[in-house]
Each structure stands twice: as C-alpha cells, then as structure tokens.
Design an enzyme around this catalytic site. Structure first.
Site, PDB file in Angstrom:
ATOM      1  N   ASP A 121       0.863  -1.186   0.000  1.00 34.43           N
ATOM      2  CA  ASP A 121       0.000   0.000   0.000  1.00 34.43           C
ATOM      3  C   ASP A 121       0.900   1.238   0.000  1.00 34.43           C
ATOM      4  O   ASP A 121       1.564   1.540   0.988  1.00 34.43           O
ATOM      5  CB  ASP A 121      -0.895  -0.025   1.242  1.00 34.43           C
ATOM      6  CG  ASP A 121      -1.906   1.110   1.257  1.00 34.43           C
ATOM      7  OD1 ASP A 121      -1.825   2.001   0.387  1.00 34.43           O
ATOM      8  OD2 ASP A 121      -2.780   1.107   2.139  1.00 34.43           O
ATOM      9  N   ASP A 150      -2.608   2.484  -6.093  1.00 31.88           N
ATOM     10  CA  ASP A 150      -1.609   2.469  -5.019  1.00 31.88           C
ATOM     11  C   ASP A 150      -1.640   1.199  -4.172  1.00 31.88           C
ATOM     12  O   ASP A 150      -1.065   1.159  -3.088  1.00 31.88           O
ATOM     13  CB  ASP A 150      -1.775   3.698  -4.116  1.00 31.88           C
ATOM     14  CG  ASP A 150      -3.158   3.780  -3.480  1.00 31.88           C
ATOM     15  OD1 ASP A 150      -4.030   2.955  -3.804  1.00 31.88           O
ATOM     16  OD2 ASP A 150      -3.375   4.695  -2.666  1.00 31.88           O
ATOM     17  N   GLU A 151      -2.292   0.148  -4.675  1.00 29.78           N
ATOM     18  CA  GLU A 151      -2.382  -1.095  -3.911  1.00 29.78           C
ATOM     19  C   GLU A 151      -2.215  -2.312  -4.818  1.00 29.78           C
ATOM     20  O   GLU A 151      -2.787  -2.364  -5.911  1.00 29.78           O
ATOM     21  CB  GLU A 151      -3.733  -1.209  -3.200  1.00 29.78           C
ATOM     22  CG  GLU A 151      -3.984  -0.173  -2.120  1.00 29.78           C
ATOM     23  CD  GLU A 151      -5.333  -0.364  -1.455  1.00 29.78           C
ATOM     24  OE1 GLU A 151      -5.466  -0.023  -0.270  1.00 29.78           O
ATOM     25  OE2 GLU A 151      -6.261  -0.870  -2.124  1.00 29.78           O
TER      26      GLU A 151
END
Length: 408
Positions: free
Chosen positions: A9, A104-105
């Site tokens: 993350d 973003d993950e």
C-alpha cells in the site's frame, strides 16, 4: 497457517509522486487537487499536510486555513500511472504480483518456502530498497502480511507510513484489538452504524461474535465470510464480471454552461465507447447524470439494444439530454454504459442494423486506431467539439487507465 499474502500500500500516493517529481516539495505539506480553485477538494494530501488536519476531501479554502504553508499541485495522472507501472515492475522482480487492486495497492502470494516471518522481513527490505533505488525515496510503501488477503490488507494500514506489520494466525484476534471497526477493510460508515446499533463498538466485541451473530448483523452470507476472514481463513468472494463503463467530470467554473456540459458529456461518451470496444463488451443501457448548483442531481437513462457503435450511443445521449431540465449552473456530468454483455452473449441476428453492418465497425476501428496512436483528441464526432479540452485522463478508485489506449 503460514503467512500466505503480502499487501503493498503506497503512502499518500499522489502527493508522494508530486514530491518525487518536485524536489522543492519534499518535506513540505502538499495537497493534490483536480484544478486550482478554492471550491474544489484535495484528492490527496502529503503526511506533512495530514499533520495539520488536511485530508482527502478537504476543501482548498479550508486546507489553507488549517495549513497556511500548504502547496497545491494539479494532479498529473499520466505521471502517477508511470510511477505505478515502475513500482509494479520492481515488486514483480521480488515477488509475483498476483493482482493490482488500485493505483496504489497490489498484493502477491507467498510461496510455501517464503511464508515465515524472517522471509517476509527479508522481502520487505528487498522491495523497499529496490523502490528507493529505482523510483526514488519520496514514494514509500507500507507492507502487510497475513494468512489471508483481508488480514494482509488490514496489516498494511497499521504501520503507516513506510512500515511493516505482520499478522500471524497465532496472534488472532488480539492483533486486531488496537483498531476501530471502521479501520477494517469492508466496514464503512453505514456498516459502522449497523454495528453500533447491535451494540458493537470495538473490534474485540466484533471478534467475540458467533457465526450466527455475524450472519445476523450482516444480513446474510457476507457475515460468515467476515467471520472467517477475521480468523485468518482464506474465504474470498467469487470474481464478478464488470458491470459498467463510464466517466465523470467536474466542470471548471468557466465552462459551467449547458452547451459546455452537453459537449463534455459527449467527450465522456466517446472515451467510454472506445474502452467498451477494447474490452469486447456491448452496452444495453445508457445513463446520464448532471449535478446542478443548488438543485441537486438530475438523472436520465435509456435502454439500448446491444451497442458498441459510437454514433448509436450518441443518439441515445442526445435523447437523454432532452429529459434534463436546463436550469441553474451544471457542476458535474457523468455518462455510464451499463447492462454489459460480451460478444458471445449477443445474438447478432436480433440486432442486424447494429452488429452486422461492417461499415460502422470499420469506421469505429479506424477512429480508435488513430486516437490510440496519436491521442484521444485526434479524431472525434462533432457533438464533443466544445468539450475536447475537458475531461483529461483520470485515475479512478478501482481502475487504472491504459496509457497505450487512453492517453490524451
């Protein structure tokens, strides 16, 4: 049960990208915005800004009051996607990326011989060092590891920024007690309110529920899934087929006229139609939503046959605009294609005018090819003429645009 998942993350991702791109912003409070206007909201904030209370969704004017030193940057989605692709490649070199969850993950499955705490710590050091060397030190990543995907994702948020949290089965459920229910993946404000209505205010109380109590609180089988996830069992829901393709756009103050809103909606429609064809889908319904200053939201929709053709979709959108009251100032417009089906599910003989005319498909293919090669504003239908400068490439919460096919 070993540590089967690692979840990555990236911290305050958009703001971190801006700090990596602009050395003068490093260590300073940064807010990322869709446009430079006091009426808009931050779509990301650096950790330096968060310390002053600036969050995603904070109005620009309010952010300035909370943090007078804050610097605002207009989002550069092209650069964020490039950093994302670089980050994915770095992690792939260390551990296979099983799936990308958002810009973003992402997460990976740990091989059997890498499922110990020592191996996870080794991989973490390897990934972090490679990210810093390849991308830069401003873009950091918090990592979580656990026996299932749910717990790995929860863990990744527990030691932010740039941390590592490992949740082992032997530590459950006590390892989760430091969290609030709303910190758990899958529990939002509505679910939090439902939990409170059942007298559940802490994660410890949640974990103490029986399977039947969980099923009752959730109102169905999802409660059983959640019970299993909290205990480290790997029970995930089945993959779902894509249900919609669409785009939305907040209209800039100087474009808030009905003619501009209509043109922008056609720009959005043509972008959606290109994506629809690239994915091999046909749309059965078209929706138009318009948010108007001081008057709320207007919505209209219509059924289609099974359509990919931009001109057929354009006719549908024109019909929907006739049903929208043209009063006040339009603030936001959204176009969505729904009731999606694949080519295999479409009976061509039922829609001969739409599906069997090779001339239409050849024109669409030629336009798509030119737009993918030279940019999405190269060739377009005239209905979008007044909106072509608007609605640039944007990263959605659960979708990362393909720069090869959707670049401006």
């Amino acid at each position: 049960m070993g540590l089967r998942y690692m979840f990555f993350d990236f911290d305050s991702y958009f703001a971190s990208c801006e700090q990596q791109l602009n050395e003068e912003l490093r260590g300073r409070p940064v807010g990322v915005v869709p446009m430079l206007a006091d009426t808009t909201c931050c779509i990301a904030a650096s950790y330096e800004a968060k310390r002053f209370g600036v969050r995603t969704g904070t109005k620009v004017a309010e952010a300035r009051k909370l943090c007078p030193e804050i610097q605002f940057k207009v989002a550069d989605h092209h650069e964020y996607i490039k950093f994302h692709e670089q980050a994915k490649a770095v992690i792939e070199n260390c551990l296979h990326v099983e799936a990308v969850m958002s810009i973003d993950e992402m997460y990976g499955l740990l091989p059997t011989h890498w499922q110990s705490v020592a191996e996870v710590e080794r991989l973490t050091r390897q990934v972090k060092a490679a990210l810093a060397a390849t991308i830069g030190e401003s873009i950091t990543c918090s990592i979580g590891a656990g026996p299932n995907l749910f717990l790995a994702k929860v863990a990744s948020g527990m030691r932010k920024p740039d941390g590592l949290k490992i949740i082992e089965t032997k530590d459950l459920p006590r390892a989760l007690y430091e969290l609030k229910p709303i910190d758990l993946y899958g529990i939002g404000p509505s679910m939090e309110a439902r939990l409170k209505a059942h007298g559940i205010h802490t994660v410890e109380q949640l974990c103490a529920l029986t399977q039947e109590q969980m099923r009752d609180v959730w109102g169905g089988i999802e409660g059983l899934r959640y019970y299993a996830r909290l205990r480290g069992e790997d029970w995930e829901g089945a993959e779902t087929q894509r249900r919609t393709v669409g785009h939305s756009h907040v209209i800039s103050p100087d474009k808030r006229s009905w003619s501009s809103a209509k043109a922008i909606s056609h720009r959005l429609l043509q972008k959606a139609a290109l994506r629809l064809r690239n994915m091999g889908y046909y749309a059965g319904r078209l929706e138009l939503k318009v948010r108007v200053m001081g008057q709320g939201k207007y919505k209209s929709d219509c059924r289609l046959g099974a359509v990919q053709d931009t001109r057929e979709l354009t006719g549908g959108l024109n019909r929907l605009w006739q049903e929208i009251p043209h009063e006040g100032y339009p603030l936001k417009v959204a176009v969505t294609l729904t009731d999606l089906t694949t080519a295999e599910s479409v009976a061509g003989s039922l829609f001969p005018d739409l599906l069997d005319d090779p001339r239409r498909s050849r024109i669409d293919q030629a336009m798509d090819s030119l737009n993918q090669k030279f940019g999405s504003r190269t060739v377009f239908l005239g209905s979008a003429l007044g909106g072509m400068s608007e609605a640039p490439l944007r990263i959605a919460f659960s979708r990362i645009p393909d720069l090869k096919t959707e670049r401006d």
